[in-house]
Design a protein around this motif. Structure first.
Motif, PDB file in Angstrom:
ATOM      1  N   ASP A 260      69.052 108.309 -52.126  1.00 17.02           N
ATOM      2  CA  ASP A 260      68.215 108.548 -50.952  1.00 17.02           C
ATOM      3  C   ASP A 260      69.166 109.064 -49.876  1.00 17.02           C
ATOM      4  O   ASP A 260      69.953 108.306 -49.324  1.00 17.02           O
ATOM      5  CB  ASP A 260      67.530 107.262 -50.488  1.00 17.02           C
TER       6      ASP A 260
ATOM      7  N   SER B  49      62.012 115.444 -51.457  1.00 14.49           N
ATOM      8  CA  SER B  49      62.388 114.189 -52.133  1.00 14.49           C
ATOM      9  C   SER B  49      63.624 114.372 -53.029  1.00 14.49           C
ATOM     10  O   SER B  49      64.635 114.902 -52.565  1.00 14.49           O
ATOM     11  CB  SER B  49      61.193 113.595 -52.897  1.00 14.49           C
TER      12      SER B  49
ATOM     13  N   ALA C 127      61.117 110.816 -50.064  1.00 14.72           N
ATOM     14  CA  ALA C 127      60.307 109.957 -50.942  1.00 14.72           C
ATOM     15  C   ALA C 127      61.099 109.569 -52.175  1.00 14.72           C
ATOM     16  O   ALA C 127      61.963 110.313 -52.645  1.00 14.72           O
ATOM     17  CB  ALA C 127      59.028 110.680 -51.359  1.00 14.72           C
ATOM     18  N   ARG C 128      60.807 108.369 -52.720  1.00 11.29           N
ATOM     19  CA  ARG C 128      61.397 107.926 -53.990  1.00 11.29           C
ATOM     20  C   ARG C 128      60.580 108.557 -55.106  1.00 11.29           C
ATOM     21  O   ARG C 128      59.433 108.166 -55.352  1.00 11.29           O
ATOM     22  CB  ARG C 128      61.357 106.403 -54.065  1.00 11.29           C
ATOM     23  N   ALA C 129      61.165 109.558 -55.742  1.00 12.67           N
ATOM     24  CA  ALA C 129      60.453 110.303 -56.778  1.00 12.67           C
ATOM     25  C   ALA C 129      61.471 110.764 -57.798  1.00 12.67           C
ATOM     26  O   ALA C 129      62.675 110.732 -57.549  1.00 12.67           O
ATOM     27  CB  ALA C 129      59.746 111.505 -56.159  1.00 12.67           C
TER      28      ALA C 129
ATOM     29  N   ASN D  14      55.953 111.116 -58.243  1.00  9.21           N
ATOM     30  CA  ASN D  14      56.201 110.456 -56.958  1.00  9.21           C
ATOM     31  C   ASN D  14      55.848 108.984 -57.083  1.00  9.21           C
ATOM     32  O   ASN D  14      54.705 108.622 -57.329  1.00  9.21           O
ATOM     33  CB  ASN D  14      55.359 111.120 -55.864  1.00  9.21           C
TER      34      ASN D  14
ATOM     35  N   ASP E 237      56.331 106.732 -54.709  1.00  5.72           N
ATOM     36  CA  ASP E 237      56.455 106.212 -53.349  1.00  5.72           C
ATOM     37  C   ASP E 237      55.133 106.414 -52.609  1.00  5.72           C
ATOM     38  O   ASP E 237      54.684 107.541 -52.415  1.00  5.72           O
ATOM     39  CB  ASP E 237      57.585 107.000 -52.664  1.00  5.72           C
ATOM     40  N   ASN E 238      54.493 105.321 -52.199  1.00  8.36           N
ATOM     41  CA  ASN E 238      53.208 105.428 -51.505  1.00  8.36           C
ATOM     42  C   ASN E 238      53.337 105.514 -49.992  1.00  8.36           C
ATOM     43  O   ASN E 238      52.336 105.575 -49.280  1.00  8.36           O
ATOM     44  CB  ASN E 238      52.320 104.221 -51.860  1.00  8.36           C
ATOM     45  N   GLY E 239      54.571 105.480 -49.486  1.00  6.61           N
ATOM     46  CA  GLY E 239      54.782 105.471 -48.041  1.00  6.61           C
ATOM     47  C   GLY E 239      54.177 106.692 -47.362  1.00  6.61           C
ATOM     48  O   GLY E 239      54.220 107.795 -47.899  1.00  6.61           O
TER      49      GLY E 239
ATOM     50  N   THR F 203      56.909 109.525 -45.771  1.00  6.65           N
ATOM     51  CA  THR F 203      57.766 110.316 -46.660  1.00  6.65           C
ATOM     52  C   THR F 203      57.456 111.809 -46.569  1.00  6.65           C
ATOM     53  O   THR F 203      56.379 112.203 -46.117  1.00  6.65           O
ATOM     54  CB  THR F 203      57.565 109.913 -48.133  1.00  6.65           C
TER      55      THR F 203
ATOM     56  N   TRP G 272      54.365 112.749 -48.702  1.00  9.64           N
ATOM     57  CA  TRP G 272      53.093 112.481 -48.029  1.00  9.64           C
ATOM     58  C   TRP G 272      52.795 113.581 -47.002  1.00  9.64           C
ATOM     59  O   TRP G 272      51.677 114.110 -46.950  1.00  9.64           O
ATOM     60  CB  TRP G 272      53.131 111.106 -47.328  1.00  9.64           C
TER      61      TRP G 272
END
Lengths: 257, 257
Positions: free
Chosen positions: A240, B105, B187-189, B215, B217-219, B222, B225
């Motif tokens: 990250d 990401s 994003a964490r992907a 993806n 990551d639901n944030g 990010t 998103w």
């Protein structure tokens, strides 16, 4: 199925590199070893992957002690191929190296060794990159072995947080008896480039990239400090890349007027 | 000496790429432009640099509007050559892109576009990588222009913290009118690889790397998103890869017994 951990071993100096062969020998004391490594040196490849050309895998027999595959791609390609095409099950850990030369501080960005470890980390596999501060092909790796064994066993025991891999650098044998292992942050350093400009026999200019390393960081909690003071440095590294501390101030800019 | 800022423009798709030509046209509204870009596409090169072979620079004239140099190396090489060999003074900013395709990401890790921006950042030059979420060579870049101008001017006005560069991604034209610019985290992907295994006419297996983007990551803070919801994403990116949050727990391990 073996109860011993399955260990994926790779590197960026190529499958015949003495550093890799040393790493393999240490890993045999810990678990079952499979080697998937580049068929030729891939130093300074950063996190390159092969998307516009084809990849080849060759099963090879170098010392008959473990399954080994030579791959035509980059270190990151090797990890992707190992996990998706070669191995029957997910490895319990991926170790990369031992690199012939430092990957401390800013070198982590350019490093093929660390790129393999990061790729494994992205795939959710605990991973460590090991490097020796000696660029010599015939460097003495003997003093690295115990440190590598200790760190690998601790990672297998404790695991690593999601998104974190380890960047381990080991001082040159010439530095004498080492003082231990130190967990560090990456020093703020860079390379001051000096391009060596030459003219080829056809009269055309060309350049060799050379340069000198400049450490701009006086902190005693850095990898450069640890290495200069006789410690093995362990830097937890993340993929990250967000500079979270910078978000607030950028949000004060006029971006949406 | 000009009072206008000196702008170094580079990319990873090569010096003739439409995305680069668009970026040049925007930069002419802001300052004096010099282009130093790869002479051939360098996508997915990560932060590779050229240390085991030679580099060439060719002065080229594409549209006669600015000095331009085609370089045989990677995007990071281009920045090193520009700063150390080509430019008379340090650029006030370096912009890279517009990439034909996303660098949001985890793609930041594989990106040649961002590698050029990071290299400039390592050299202490404010830097931005721009990417359009359209891989088409003839993509429509028109809707990118105003956003690029705004972000570049704000960076020139406010500067960037030491060790920070910007990763800017712009939704595809087909997404319709954009809602603005959003400062985000990465994003964490990751990519779920699928190697396409084939056999060549000589009977030997080879592989193409393909895959699908996942993806995890639901944030709503990010870049993924933001892009899915019609915003231009701006992620501040750093090259200190230290996972500072992991140091404390690793210090509880038995590393020095």
């Amino acid at each position: 199925m073996s109860k011993r951990p399955l260990i994926l071993v790779t590197n960026d100096d190529g499958i015949t590199a003495p550093g890799l062969r040393t790493l393999i020998s240490v890993m045999h004391t810990i678990g079952d070893v499979v080697v998937v490594a580049p068929d030729s040196p891939q130093s300074a490849m950063g996190h390159a992957i092969t998307i516009n050309s084809t990849l080849h895998i060759e099963k090879v027999n170098i010392d008959g002690k473990q399954p080994e595959y030579a791959c035509s791609g980059t270190p990151a390609d090797c990890v992707k191929l190992a996990v998706n095409e070669i191995l029957d099950r997910r490895p319990d850990i991926c170790v990369s190296g031992i690199n012939h030369g430092s990957n401390s501080s800013i070198n982590v960005i350019y490093s093929g060794t660390m790129s393999a470890a990061l790729e494994a980390g992205i795939e959710g596999i605990p991973a460590i990159g090991f490097s020796l501060l000696d660029y010599n092909w015939n460097a003495d790796f003997e003093h690295c072995k115990l440190f590598i064994e200790t760190i690998t066993k601790e990672v297998l025991k404790h695991g690593l947080s999601d998104g974190v891999v380890l960047n381990v650098n080991i001082p040159n044998k010439k530095q004498g008896k080492l003082r231990g292992i130190k967990v560090c942050r990456q020093a703020r350093a860079n390379w001051k480039e000096e391009f060596d400009k030459r003219t080829n026999p056809m009269g055309r200019d060309y350049y060799w990239l050379t340069g000198s390393f400049v450490n701009m960081d006086n902190g005693e909690d850095t990898d450069e400090w640890a290495l200069a003071n006789g410690y093995v440095s362990v830097v937890p590294v993340q993929f990250d890349l967000t500079a979270h501390h910078a978000i607030k101030s950028i949000n004060t800019w006029n971006l949406n007027d």
